[in-house]
Design an enzyme around this catalytic site. Structure first.
Site, mmCIF file in Angstrom:
data_model
loop_
_atom_site.group_PDB
_atom_site.id
_atom_site.type_symbol
_atom_site.label_atom_id
_atom_site.label_comp_id
_atom_site.label_asym_id
_atom_site.label_seq_id
_atom_site.Cartn_x
_atom_site.Cartn_y
_atom_site.Cartn_z
ATOM 1 N N HIS A 4 0.852 -1.202 0.000
ATOM 2 C CA HIS A 4 0.000 0.000 0.000
ATOM 3 C C HIS A 4 0.881 1.242 0.000
ATOM 4 O O HIS A 4 1.938 1.250 0.629
ATOM 5 C CB HIS A 4 -0.911 0.027 1.234
ATOM 6 C CG HIS A 4 -2.078 0.953 1.076
ATOM 7 N ND1 HIS A 4 -1.977 2.300 1.337
ATOM 8 C CD2 HIS A 4 -3.330 0.731 0.632
ATOM 9 C CE1 HIS A 4 -3.157 2.860 1.079
ATOM 10 N NE2 HIS A 4 -3.985 1.949 0.645
ATOM 11 N N ASP A 43 -8.093 -5.175 -0.307
ATOM 12 C CA ASP A 43 -8.511 -6.029 -1.430
ATOM 13 C C ASP A 43 -8.163 -7.495 -1.227
ATOM 14 O O ASP A 43 -8.639 -8.348 -1.967
ATOM 15 C CB ASP A 43 -7.855 -5.521 -2.723
ATOM 16 C CG ASP A 43 -8.421 -4.154 -3.096
ATOM 17 O OD1 ASP A 43 -7.641 -3.212 -3.273
ATOM 18 O OD2 ASP A 43 -9.663 -4.034 -3.149
HETATM 19 C C1 SDX Z 1 -6.168 0.015 -3.109
HETATM 20 O O1 SDX Z 1 -4.422 4.559 -2.185
HETATM 21 C C2 SDX Z 1 -5.345 3.921 -1.571
HETATM 22 O O2 SDX Z 1 -5.738 4.270 -0.494
HETATM 23 C C3 SDX Z 1 -5.908 2.724 -2.341
HETATM 24 C C4 SDX Z 1 -6.922 1.883 -1.582
HETATM 25 C C5 SDX Z 1 -8.213 2.646 -1.348
HETATM 26 O O3 SDX Z 1 -8.926 2.298 -0.382
HETATM 27 O O4 SDX Z 1 -8.556 3.517 -2.194
HETATM 28 O O5 SDX Z 1 -6.384 1.454 -0.351
HETATM 29 C C6 SDX Z 1 -7.327 0.637 -2.396
HETATM 30 O O6 SDX Z 1 -5.917 0.360 -4.225
HETATM 31 C C7 SDX Z 1 -5.291 -0.955 -2.356
HETATM 32 C C8 SDX Z 1 -4.096 -1.469 -3.223
HETATM 33 C C9 SDX Z 1 -4.620 -2.582 -4.155
HETATM 34 N N1 SDX Z 1 -3.565 -2.959 -5.103
HETATM 35 C C10 SDX Z 1 -2.897 -4.138 -4.997
HETATM 36 O O7 SDX Z 1 -3.057 -4.939 -4.075
HETATM 37 C C11 SDX Z 1 -1.929 -4.412 -6.146
HETATM 38 C C12 SDX Z 1 -0.605 -4.966 -5.593
HETATM 39 N N2 SDX Z 1 0.094 -3.867 -4.850
HETATM 40 C C13 SDX Z 1 1.098 -3.105 -5.581
HETATM 41 O O8 SDX Z 1 0.820 -2.908 -6.940
HETATM 42 C C14 SDX Z 1 1.557 -1.860 -4.805
HETATM 43 O O9 SDX Z 1 1.830 -2.265 -3.525
HETATM 44 C C15 SDX Z 1 0.652 -0.633 -4.743
HETATM 45 C C16 SDX Z 1 0.216 -0.185 -6.082
HETATM 46 C C17 SDX Z 1 -0.548 -0.902 -3.896
HETATM 47 C C18 SDX Z 1 1.469 0.486 -4.074
HETATM 48 O O10 SDX Z 1 2.470 0.819 -4.941
HETATM 49 P P1 SDX Z 1 3.585 1.956 -4.593
HETATM 50 O O11 SDX Z 1 3.221 2.678 -3.345
HETATM 51 O O12 SDX Z 1 3.830 2.750 -5.830
HETATM 52 O O13 SDX Z 1 4.841 1.113 -4.210
HETATM 53 P P2 SDX Z 1 5.870 0.513 -5.266
HETATM 54 O O14 SDX Z 1 5.149 -0.154 -6.408
HETATM 55 O O15 SDX Z 1 6.899 1.553 -5.567
HETATM 56 O O16 SDX Z 1 6.519 -0.674 -4.369
HETATM 57 C C19 SDX Z 1 7.583 -0.412 -3.471
HETATM 58 C C20 SDX Z 1 8.435 -1.682 -3.501
HETATM 59 C C21 SDX Z 1 8.862 -2.053 -4.931
HETATM 60 O O17 SDX Z 1 10.080 -2.768 -4.823
HETATM 61 P P3 SDX Z 1 11.472 -1.908 -5.142
HETATM 62 O O18 SDX Z 1 11.312 -1.327 -6.539
HETATM 63 O O19 SDX Z 1 11.532 -0.836 -4.057
HETATM 64 O O20 SDX Z 1 12.543 -2.947 -5.046
HETATM 65 O O21 SDX Z 1 7.652 -2.803 -3.014
HETATM 66 C C22 SDX Z 1 7.489 -3.751 -4.077
HETATM 67 C C23 SDX Z 1 7.803 -3.037 -5.370
HETATM 68 O O22 SDX Z 1 8.271 -3.949 -6.345
HETATM 69 N N3 SDX Z 1 6.070 -4.175 -4.040
HETATM 70 C C24 SDX Z 1 5.645 -5.417 -4.219
HETATM 71 C C25 SDX Z 1 4.253 -5.354 -4.074
HETATM 72 N N4 SDX Z 1 3.878 -4.107 -3.836
HETATM 73 C C26 SDX Z 1 5.010 -3.367 -3.807
HETATM 74 N N5 SDX Z 1 6.308 -6.575 -4.471
HETATM 75 C C27 SDX Z 1 5.528 -7.687 -4.608
HETATM 76 N N6 SDX Z 1 4.171 -7.722 -4.484
HETATM 77 C C28 SDX Z 1 3.511 -6.573 -4.213
HETATM 78 N N7 SDX Z 1 2.185 -6.596 -4.095
#
Ligand code: SDX
Length: 421
Positions: free
Chosen positions: A302, A359
């Protein structure tokens, strides 16, 4: 709390005012005069470090895993309020007393109908159209059927809040190929939603309070969440003076994305694939950690929560209670709990502070109620509607300037067209 910060640029010191929120860990450097004074813009892809407005609707403490709606902790709201009371709270700023609740509920019932044209239009649309596209489309055509006098008054909010569940039920019944039924304004909002979903005209509909309680709680958990992607989309359109229905129609499209609300459908699809492939959890965890692999653990991580998402903690309990009371044996829930346990013990997820988000468990609840996967994000939108409306209204009240970010240009320098060759 400090009132200014100094930044030094090329030997000159600039004082930038600090904007302090209610909590000491919520503060910002006001850069609204930065370009004018220094010639610099800031650079922050994804707005990870950028506050776009002041708001009093909800507050997230990402480090502590806390969520407040108008100051009340989500844990108290879920125990003491219904979804309709939560809508009132999010829209009007406080929990309604019995008289206010009765008046609010009566107003919602007053607008609880659709123009006959909606039923004609819905028949023209192919049923393979994804429900989120359908919902955005039907929300947008509400602009054609809403009297202009509503557009300016408060009733436009009630009109949308009242009609949205009818649109959601219409889309569900179209998706599964059964004719629409009319709304029953004699029963509670969520009871009526379930009845419009599952009642079959020739059979008596049996109301299940266990299912209604689970769904009502899930709608509450989704009601608002600060400046998430879809809410910011609604505010951005509103800042250009786009109308409420069109702004929310766009917010629905933003929510559809798998990185955002579309994750609830993606979680179940991911768990189903894992089950079909022998649920080798460590294989999937390693895939999610592999930078070269585009696979991500859906429902994990998140932007703000670097601790448990309090909504996921509650949704997990709601899922366990629902499945137990309905006497369902759901291998997907068992797998989800094992996946969560394994991931939370893994150093990659610990170091990156990746926890299950709302989710991760919500889809299991929708599926247990009998709602198909393609409808999961539509249910998220139904829950988020009061938040979207409240933010659109707050943006109008604040008279926020039109949202228009800057950029760093890395294209060609100025050059002349030469057609001689
Ligand atoms: C919702 O914003 C809100 O409030 C949203 C929400 C709401 O109520 O409106 O809470 C609802 O959208 C919840 C999120 C649902 N999405 C998912 O579950 C999809 C999977 N999650 C990821 O795509 C990600 O965690 C996000 C999109 C939720 C957050 O992305 P960020 O904040 O841009 O973080 P990032 O992608 O830069 O990740 C930081 C690091 C990265 O590694 P590095 O590049 O630093 O090495 O963490 C890793 C990412 O690769 N990472 C994950 C991961 N999520 C982040 N690695 C594996 N699996 C994951 N799910």
């Amino acid at each position: 709390m400090c009132d200014f910060v100094d930044i030094d640029i090329n030997g000159s010191t600039y004082q930038l005012p600090v904007v302090n929120g209610i909590y000491s860990n919520n503060k910002a450097i006001n850069i609204s005069k930065l370009v004018e004074n220094t010639g610099f813009i800031t650079f922050d892809p994804g707005f990870k470090n950028t506050g776009i407005t002041k708001s009093s609707i909800s507050f997230i403490d990402g480090e502590k895993g806390k969520l407040l709606y108008r100051g009340y902790p989500i844990e108290q709201i879920i125990e003491k309020c219904s979804f309709i009371e939560t809508c009132y709270l999010i829209l009007n700023g406080d929990i309604p007393n019995s008289k206010q609740l009765e008046f609010f509920s009566q107003k919602i019932k007053k607008f609880n109908f659709l123009h006959p044209k909606f039923y004609e239009i819905i028949n023209q649309i192919p049923n393979f159209y994804h429900p989120m596209g359908f919902l955005s489309f039907l929300t947008h055509i509400m602009t054609a059927f809403t009297k202009s006098n509503l557009i300016e008054g408060n009733d436009i909010y009630i009109d949308l809040l009242s009609k949205f569940p009818l649109l959601v039920a219409l889309i569900y019944r179209k998706k599964i190929g059964i004719p629409p039924i009319l709304s029953d304004t004699n029963i509670y909002y969520t009871s009526n939603l379930l009845k419009m979903f599952f009642s079959v005209s020739n059979k008596l509909y049996h109301h299940n309070p266990i299912i209604e309680d689970a769904l009502d709680k899930l709608l509450i958990l989704h009601a608002d969440h600060e400046q998430n992607c879809s809410t910011t989309t609604v505010r951005l359109l509103g800042s250009a003076h786009v109308g409420l229905f069109s702004s929310i129609s766009s917010g629905i499209n933003a929510l559809w994305g798998k990185r955002h609300g579309g994750a609830n459908q993606a979680v179940i699809e991911m768990l189903e694939i894992m089950l079909q492939n022998g649920s080798n959890i460590n294989k999937w965890i390693n895939k999610a950690k592999n930078k070269k692999d585009p696979f991500r653990l859906m429902g994990f991580g998140h932007r703000i929560y670097k601790n448990f998402d309090p909504r996921a903690v509650i949704a997990k309990k709601v899922a366990e209670k629902l499945i137990d009371k309905l006497g369902i044996h759901d291998p997907i829930l068992e797998l989800a709990k094992k996946l969560e346990e394994t991931a939370l013990q893994d150093s990659y997820f610990q170091e990156k502070k990746l926890y299950p988000n709302i989710d991760f468990y919500s889809g299991i609840i929708y599926q247990s109620i009998g709602i198909p996967k393609e409808m999961f994000t539509v249910m998220f939108a139904l829950g988020r509607l009061p938040g979207w409306i409240a933010h659109w209204r707050e943006m109008k009240k604040n008279n926020d300037p039109i949202g228009r970010p800057r950029q760093i240009y890395i294209g060609y320098k100025k050059r002349n067209i030469d057609k001689s060759n």
